[in-house]
Structure formats: C-alpha cells, structure tokens
Design a protein around this motif. Structure first.
Motif, PDB file in Angstrom:
ATOM      1  N   PRO A   1      17.441  -0.647   6.304  1.00  0.00           N
ATOM      2  CA  PRO A   1      17.971   0.455   5.109  1.00  0.00           C
ATOM      3  C   PRO A   1      16.849   0.112   3.953  1.00  0.00           C
ATOM      4  O   PRO A   1      16.620   1.082   3.277  1.00  0.00           O
ATOM      5  CB  PRO A   1      18.972  -0.075   4.564  1.00  0.00           C
ATOM      6  N   LEU A   2      16.192  -0.988   3.758  1.00  0.00           N
ATOM      7  CA  LEU A   2      15.280  -0.995   2.619  1.00  0.00           C
ATOM      8  C   LEU A   2      13.808  -0.498   2.980  1.00  0.00           C
ATOM      9  O   LEU A   2      12.985  -0.327   2.007  1.00  0.00           O
ATOM     10  CB  LEU A   2      14.970  -2.623   2.441  1.00  0.00           C
ATOM     11  N   THR A   3      13.496  -0.253   4.329  1.00  0.00           N
ATOM     12  CA  THR A   3      12.228   0.228   4.615  1.00  0.00           C
ATOM     13  C   THR A   3      11.946   1.401   3.762  1.00  0.00           C
ATOM     14  O   THR A   3      10.628   1.668   3.495  1.00  0.00           O
ATOM     15  CB  THR A   3      12.207   0.732   6.190  1.00  0.00           C
ATOM     16  N   PRO A   4      12.433   2.630   3.618  1.00  0.00           N
ATOM     17  CA  PRO A   4      12.076   3.818   3.004  1.00  0.00           C
ATOM     18  C   PRO A   4      11.798   3.261   1.364  1.00  0.00           C
ATOM     19  O   PRO A   4      10.949   4.401   0.980  1.00  0.00           O
ATOM     20  CB  PRO A   4      12.946   4.883   3.159  1.00  0.00           C
ATOM     21  N   VAL A   5      12.355   2.610   0.841  1.00  0.00           N
ATOM     22  CA  VAL A   5      12.445   2.281  -0.517  1.00  0.00           C
ATOM     23  C   VAL A   5      12.011   1.072  -0.929  1.00  0.00           C
ATOM     24  O   VAL A   5      12.089   0.611  -1.961  1.00  0.00           O
ATOM     25  CB  VAL A   5      13.809   2.431  -1.139  1.00  0.00           C
ATOM     26  N   ALA A   6      11.170   0.349   0.018  1.00  0.00           N
ATOM     27  CA  ALA A   6      10.706  -1.194  -0.333  1.00  0.00           C
ATOM     28  C   ALA A   6       9.754  -0.986  -1.270  1.00  0.00           C
ATOM     29  O   ALA A   6       9.861  -1.916  -2.384  1.00  0.00           O
ATOM     30  CB  ALA A   6       9.989  -1.433   0.931  1.00  0.00           C
TER      31      ALA A   6
END
Length: 258
Positions: free
Chosen positions: A236-241
């Motif tokens: 879940p953190l990949t797009p907004v890291a």
C-alpha cells in the motif's frame, strides 16, 4: 527517544521500495505462468471458465461473451488464444481494444440479419432496435457488393439496393456506440481486477522478504511483529512512498521546532 528528521522518511521510502520490489517480482516472474498473467480476463470473456476466464478466483459475469460469434467469424477458431495473448501483452493499453472493435465489425458484415439481431439482444438492445441495426448492416453490405460488381455489356445490372432509412442508421449508430462502451468497460474492469490480484500476491511476496530479512538480522522471533507490519504496509505504501516520506520529514521538523 530522539527522532532524527529523516528517520521516518527513510523508513517510508524503504518500505515503499519493498512493496515496489514485490510487485516487480510478481509482474516479472509470474508472467511465465498464463494463469497469473491472465488475471482479470474473465471479466472480458468467461465462456464457462474454459476458453476465457479462470475457474479460480471466483469468476464474474463477463461482458463481451455475446460478441464471440462475430469474433470467431473474423479471426477463426483460435480467436481466444489471440485475444488472451493481446490481453497479456498490454491489456487495455495494447492492441486488444482495436482488435475487438475491428473483429466485431468484420463479423457483423458477414453474419445474417437474424444472427446479428440475436447478438444485439444478448447485449441488452431492444428487439426492435436490434432488428433495425441488423437491417442497416445488411443494407450497407448489399450496397457495397452492388458497387463492387464490374459493369458488363451483356449482363444487365441488378437493381440498386434501397438506401438504409434514418431509423436504421440511427439504430446502427447506437449499437456501435454501445459495443464500444461495453468493450471499454470490460477492459477497465479486467485491468482493475488484474491490479488488485497483483497487489494481493505482492503482499505475500513482501511478507516473505520482510521475514527473511528480519530473520537474517535476528529480529525473528523476538520482534516478528515489526516484520509483519513492514510486510503488510509495503504494497500500500508503494504509490505514495516519496510523498509520505516528505510529509513525515516536514511533520518531524515541525514537532522538533516546538
């Protein structure tokens, strides 16, 4: 405990990078397996879960199954292999949308009026409009055939086919617009399902990597909870890291300035 301004941001970037790596593994490694790489295709064609969709995960009602007779006329008996290959290659962003639209037009141009009307009604078109659209396709086909016949001095020319009426032309335009919309909707649903299932599988990969790294650092079993948290949060953190890391750094600086 003193928190450095970059600690949380670096952690967010690292967790996001883990999620990106897990999705990359799924996208790259699982492309060798048709079952994984065909995820979502059952939203386009189901065919009882045999030719088109998969038997597992649970299949949904496919959108474009009624168009298969026209596509088989256009591309032959191996049409499903062609469509699945194009879906795996690019899904909604590849050649599949154009192939579907062209195949339907070619197939309709070679089908009889009752068959075209039956396909249209299976798509949800009213019987009257389906008949008018089928008659319009047949009229256009006859006019084209008449125009392509070479003139002959010995053989009299057949009478000119009557032009399609305004009602037929309107019904045909509505049918073509609806088919285009159905194709776009089916591919959008398929792409959404592909992304969802890819993220689902990537979560298990990120968990495996997280526990493997934690075990190598001596965190397991004493601090297995941190490994679980990192593995679950990675995808879940990949797009907004990057955005999250910047926001955490700014928040940390603001807290230290008070």
């Amino acid at each position: 405990m003193d928190i450095e301004s970059t600690t949380l941001g670096t952690a967010a970037l690292a967790i996001g990078a883990l999620g990106g790596a897990a999705q990359g593994i799924v996208d790259g490694l699982f492309k060798a397996f048709t079952w994984f790489d065909s995820a979502g295709f059952e939203r386009v064609f189901a065919v009882g879960g045999k030719e088109g969709g998969r038997r597992f995960f649970p299949t949904h009602k496919a959108t474009l199954d009624p168009l298969l007779p026209a596509l088989r006329i256009a591309y032959g008996s191996d049409v499903m292999e062609l469509l699945r290959a194009q879906y795996r290659a690019g899904r909604a962003g590849g050649d599949l949308p154009r192939t579907l639209r062209q195949g339907v037009r070619i197939g309709f141009g070679m089908m009889e009026v009752p068959t075209i009307a039956l396909v249209a009604t299976e798509l949800g078109v009213s019987a009257d409009m389906a008949t008018l659209a089928a008659q319009a396709i047949d009229s256009a086909r006859r006019q084209r055939s008449h125009a392509e016949q070479p003139p002959s001095q010995n053989v009299p020319m057949p009478p000119q086919e009557p032009a399609m009426s305004d009602e037929q032309r309107s019904a045909l335009a509505r049918l073509e617009t609806m088919i285009d919309a159905r194709i776009d909707a089916a591919l959008a649903l398929a792409d959404t399902q592909y992304v969802s299932q890819t993220k689902f599988l990537a979560t298990f990969v990120s968990l495996a990597i997280s526990f493997a790294v934690g075990g190598s650092l001596g965190m397991v079993p004493d601090e297995w909870g941190w490994c679980l948290l990192v593995g679950l949060a990675a995808v879940p953190l990949t797009p907004v890291a990057k955005d999250l890391s910047t926001a955490l750094q700014e928040a940390t600086k603001a807290m230290k300035a008070r």
